[in-house]
Scaffold this motif. Structure first.
Motif, short mmCIF file in Angstrom:
data_model
loop_
_atom_site.label_atom_id
_atom_site.label_comp_id
_atom_site.label_asym_id
_atom_site.label_seq_id
_atom_site.Cartn_x
_atom_site.Cartn_y
_atom_site.Cartn_z
N GLU A 153 0.82 -1.21 0.00
CA GLU A 153 0.00 0.00 0.00
C GLU A 153 0.86 1.25 0.00
O GLU A 153 0.55 2.23 -0.68
CB GLU A 153 -0.93 -0.01 1.21
CG GLU A 153 -1.80 1.24 1.30
CD GLU A 153 -2.79 1.20 2.44
OE1 GLU A 153 -3.31 2.26 2.81
OE2 GLU A 153 -3.06 0.08 2.97
N SER A 154 1.95 1.22 0.75
CA SER A 154 2.81 2.41 0.84
C SER A 154 3.39 2.77 -0.53
O SER A 154 3.50 3.95 -0.88
CB SER A 154 3.94 2.17 1.84
OG SER A 154 4.72 1.03 1.46
N ILE A 155 3.74 1.74 -1.32
CA ILE A 155 4.29 1.98 -2.66
C ILE A 155 3.23 2.57 -3.57
O ILE A 155 3.48 3.50 -4.35
CB ILE A 155 4.87 0.68 -3.24
CG1 ILE A 155 6.05 0.20 -2.40
CG2 ILE A 155 5.29 0.87 -4.68
CD1 ILE A 155 6.63 -1.13 -2.84
N LEU A 156 2.01 2.03 -3.49
CA LEU A 156 0.91 2.54 -4.30
C LEU A 156 0.62 4.00 -3.97
O LEU A 156 0.47 4.84 -4.86
CB LEU A 156 -0.35 1.71 -4.07
CG LEU A 156 -0.60 0.53 -5.00
CD1 LEU A 156 -1.82 -0.25 -4.55
CD2 LEU A 156 -0.76 1.00 -6.44
N ARG A 157 0.52 4.30 -2.70
CA ARG A 157 0.21 5.67 -2.30
C ARG A 157 1.31 6.64 -2.76
O ARG A 157 1.03 7.75 -3.21
CB ARG A 157 0.05 5.75 -0.78
CG ARG A 157 -1.25 5.15 -0.27
CD ARG A 157 -1.38 5.34 1.23
NE ARG A 157 -2.64 4.82 1.74
CZ ARG A 157 -3.79 5.52 1.79
NH1 ARG A 157 -3.80 6.77 1.37
NH2 ARG A 157 -4.88 4.97 2.28
N GLU A 158 2.55 6.19 -2.64
CA GLU A 158 3.66 7.04 -3.06
C GLU A 158 3.62 7.27 -4.58
O GLU A 158 3.90 8.39 -5.05
CB GLU A 158 4.98 6.38 -2.67
CG GLU A 158 6.20 7.19 -3.06
CD GLU A 158 7.49 6.48 -2.70
OE1 GLU A 158 8.58 6.96 -3.10
OE2 GLU A 158 7.43 5.43 -2.02
N VAL A 202 0.97 7.08 -6.75
CA VAL A 202 -0.18 7.80 -7.32
C VAL A 202 -0.53 9.07 -6.55
O VAL A 202 -1.30 9.90 -7.04
CB VAL A 202 -1.42 6.89 -7.38
CG1 VAL A 202 -1.11 5.65 -8.19
CG2 VAL A 202 -1.92 6.52 -5.99
N GLY A 203 -0.01 9.22 -5.33
CA GLY A 203 -0.41 10.37 -4.51
C GLY A 203 -0.15 11.70 -5.19
O GLY A 203 -1.02 12.58 -5.23
N VAL A 254 -14.64 8.52 -4.48
CA VAL A 254 -13.92 7.28 -4.77
C VAL A 254 -12.93 7.52 -5.90
O VAL A 254 -13.27 8.15 -6.91
CB VAL A 254 -14.89 6.13 -5.15
CG1 VAL A 254 -14.11 4.85 -5.42
CG2 VAL A 254 -15.90 5.90 -4.05
N ILE A 255 -11.71 7.01 -5.73
CA ILE A 255 -10.69 7.09 -6.78
C ILE A 255 -10.22 5.68 -7.12
O ILE A 255 -9.79 4.94 -6.23
CB ILE A 255 -9.49 7.95 -6.32
CG1 ILE A 255 -9.96 9.39 -6.05
CG2 ILE A 255 -8.39 7.94 -7.38
CD1 ILE A 255 -8.89 10.28 -5.45
N TRP A 256 -10.33 5.31 -8.40
CA TRP A 256 -9.88 4.01 -8.86
C TRP A 256 -8.53 4.18 -9.57
O TRP A 256 -8.36 5.09 -10.39
CB TRP A 256 -10.87 3.39 -9.84
CG TRP A 256 -12.21 3.06 -9.28
CD1 TRP A 256 -12.62 1.88 -8.73
CD2 TRP A 256 -13.36 3.93 -9.22
NE1 TRP A 256 -13.94 1.94 -8.34
CE2 TRP A 256 -14.41 3.19 -8.62
CE3 TRP A 256 -13.58 5.26 -9.59
CZ2 TRP A 256 -15.67 3.74 -8.42
CZ3 TRP A 256 -14.83 5.81 -9.39
CH2 TRP A 256 -15.86 5.05 -8.81
N VAL A 257 -7.61 3.28 -9.29
CA VAL A 257 -6.31 3.31 -9.93
C VAL A 257 -6.03 1.93 -10.52
O VAL A 257 -6.19 0.91 -9.83
CB VAL A 257 -5.20 3.67 -8.92
CG1 VAL A 257 -3.83 3.59 -9.59
CG2 VAL A 257 -5.44 5.06 -8.35
N ARG A 258 -5.63 1.88 -11.78
CA ARG A 258 -5.23 0.62 -12.40
C ARG A 258 -3.72 0.61 -12.57
O ARG A 258 -3.14 1.60 -13.06
CB ARG A 258 -5.92 0.45 -13.76
CG ARG A 258 -5.69 -0.94 -14.38
CD ARG A 258 -6.45 -1.07 -15.69
NE ARG A 258 -5.88 -0.20 -16.73
CZ ARG A 258 -6.52 0.17 -17.83
NH1 ARG A 258 -7.77 -0.23 -18.02
NH2 ARG A 258 -5.93 0.95 -18.72
#
Length: 427
Positions: free
Chosen positions: A364-369, A371-372, A408-412
Motif C-alpha cells: 500500500e505504501s508503494i501505491l500511495r507514493e 499515485v499520490g 472514490v478514486i480508482w487506480v489501475r
C-alpha cells in the motif's frame, strides 16, 4: 391455372407494386389466402360483384340478345379483374411518410404472414396463439421469421414456439400460456440492412445527431434489434441500435431506441467544439499521469444516454490516451486512461494466478507514493484521508475511498506499479 398465375403475377409487378419484393413464398401465401377466402365465403365473391353492379337476381341468358351477351362479357371481365385486384391487394403496402412499410394483408390478417411449415405440431397453436406470435414478430421484431419448432411444455403450462436458427442472426423464442394463449416470455433478435429500418427511426437521425453537436450527415451503416419480455412483464420491449458512419469511414455515430424512443445518442464532434479550458486540463492530466509532454488531440466524441442518465465526453490523444468526462444526475466521473499493459504471454493458468498474486501483493505504501502526487496534481486531492480497498477478483485495481463526502478514486496498475488509469467519481 398456370396461365392465370402468370397473369396476376405480372399485374402485381405493375404500377405501385413494381418495387415491392415478390418471392415464391409471397406467391404461395397469396394462393393460400385465396383458397381460404373461397372456402370461408363460398359463392360470396360472385354475388358481391353482381350486387355491386346493381342486381341481385340470377342472370338468365337469352338467345339472340346481343346486348345481353355484351353484358355477360363485361361481367366476366369485371370478375377476372376483381380476382387480380384481390391477389394484388394482398401486396398493397401502407405508406408512412413516403415510404412503403407494411403489407395491408399483414395488418388486417396478421396470421396470413405466419410461416408455418408442414410437419410441425401446429395443432398445438390456437388461433389466438398464432395471432400473438404473428403480431409480436410483426410489431416488435419487424419481420416474420420461419417457424422451426412448436413444443408443448406440459410441466410449465406453456407452448414454446421457435423461429429461425439459434446460430444465425435472425432468431426468435416465444413462450405462450397454454390455457389463455397470452405471451409469457419473448426473446428475439435480428440484423438488418439500413434500408430495412423503419422510416420512423431513420427520419429522426439528423436531428438526434445535431442534438449532441455531432455531424447530422452521418449515414446508416448497420442495424441490430433485440426484443425481450420476461415473466411478469406486460409486453415485449425492443431495442434497436443503428450504427452510423461518414463516406470515408473515419466518422462514427450510434443511436439506440427503446421501442420508438431514442435513449442513447453517440457521435463524433469537431475538435473545435472543445473549450480551451477543458482541452488544457485534459492535456495536463495526460502529461501528469503518462509523462506525455505534448499530447495531440486526435478525436472528440459524445454519448448522451438517457437510460442511465449520463452525458459522456471522450477526448483521445495520440491514439494511446483517453480523457473521459461523465456527468450524471448525481455523479461526476473524470478518467485519465492509457494503454492497458496487462501481460499476455502466459502459457498456463498457474502463471496467470501467480501474476495476479504479484499485482495484488504490491504494498500500500508503494501505491500511495506512486499515485499520490498524480492525484494531487490532477484532482487537487490529498490521499491521506482515503482508505485503500483491493478486490481479490479484480487484480490491478486499487480503490481509494473517502466516506464523507462520498468520493472514490480508482487506480489501475501493473506489477511494476506503472499506472494505466486514474478515475475519480464523486458519488
Amino acid at each position: 391455372m398456370k396461365q392465370k398465375d402468370e397473369q396476376w403475377e405480372k399485374e402485381i409487378r405493375k404500377g405501385p407494386f413494381a418495387l415491392s419484393p415478390f418471392t415464391e413464398d409471397h406467391k404461395q401465401n397469396v394462393l393460400q389466402q385465396l383458397e381460404l377466402m373461397k372456402k370461408s365465403e363460398e359463392g360470396s365473391l360472385g354475388d358481391g360483384l353482381e350486387q355491386s353492379y346493381g342486381s341481385s337476381r340470377p342472370v338468365r341468358p337469352q338467345v339472340g340478345n346481343t346486348s345481353h351477351k355484351r353484358r355477360l362479357r363485361r361481367r366476366s371481365l369485371v370478375a377476372g379483374t376483381g380476382a387480380l385486384v384481390i391477389a394484388a391487394g394482398l401486396f398493397l403496402w401502407i405508406w408512412e411518410d413516403g415510404q412503403l412499410v407494411k403489407p395491408v394483408i399483414e395488418q388486417v390478417y396478421p396470421t396470413a404472414a405466419l410461416q408455418l411449415p408442414e410437419g410441425l405440431n401446429t395443432n398445438l397453436l390456437t388461433d389466438k396463439m398464432k395471432r400473438n406470435v404473428a403480431t409480436t414478430m410483426r410489431d416488435d421484431l419487424g419481420k416474420q421469421l420461419k417457424i422451426t419448432k412448436v413444443e408443448d411444455l406440459t410441466v410449465s403450462g406453456r407452448i414454446y414456439v421457435e423461429a429461425g436458427n439459434e446460430s444465425e442472426k435472425e432468431y426468435a423464442q416465444i413462450w405462450l400460456d397454454a390455457t389463455t394463449g397470452n405471451l409469457r416470455e419473448v426473446g428475439m433478435r435480428r440484423e438488418m440492412q439500413p434500408s430495412e429500418l423503419e422510416h420512423r427511426y431513420l427520419r429522426q437521425v439528423p436531428s438526434l445527431l445535431q442534438s449532441i453537436g455531432s455531424t447530422p450527415t452521418l449515414k446508416p451503416a448497420s442495424v441490430q434489434r433485440f426484443v425481450s419480455m420476461k415473466q411478469g412483464e406486460l409486453e415485449p420491449i425492443s431495442h434497436t441500435t443503428l450504427a452510423l458512419e461518414n463516406e470515408t469511414g473515419d466518422g462514427y455515430g450510434e443511436i439506440v431506441w427503446q421501442q420508438d424512443q431514442a435513449v442513447s445518442i453517440s457521435g463524433d464532434l469537431s475538435l473545435d467544439q472543445v473549450s480551451n479550458s477543458v482541452l488544457a486540463d485534459a492535456k495536463d492530466a495526460v502529461k501528469v499521469v503518462f509523462g506525455e509532454t505534448s499530447p495531440k488531440l486526435k478525436g472528440v466524441s459524445r454519448t448522451k444516454d438517457d437510460e442511465i442518465g449520463r452525458d459522456v465526453i471522450n477526448l483521445s490523444f495520440n491514439d494511446h490516451y483517453l480523457v473521459q468526462m461523465i456527468v450524471g444526475e448525481e455523479t461526476k466521473v473524470y478518467s485519465v486512461i492509457g494503454e492497458n499493459l496487462y501481460r499476455s504471454d502466459f502459457t498456463n493458468w498457474d502463471e496467470v494466478e501467480a501474476y495476479h498474486q504479484e499485482i495484488y501483493d504490491v504494498k500500500e505504501s508503494i501505491l500511495r507514493e506512486q499515485v499520490g502526487a498524480m492525484i494531487k496534481e490532477v484532482f487537487n486531492v490529498n490521499l491521506q484521508g482515503y482508505t485503500l480497498h483491493r478486490e481479490v477478483d479484480n487484480p490491478g485495481i486499487a480503490i481509494f475511498e473517502l466516506e464523507s463526502p462520498k468520493d472514490v478514486i480508482w487506480v489501475r496498475y501493473n506489477e511494476d506499479v506503472k499506472i494505466t488509469m486514474i478515475t475519480r467519481g464523486e458519488l
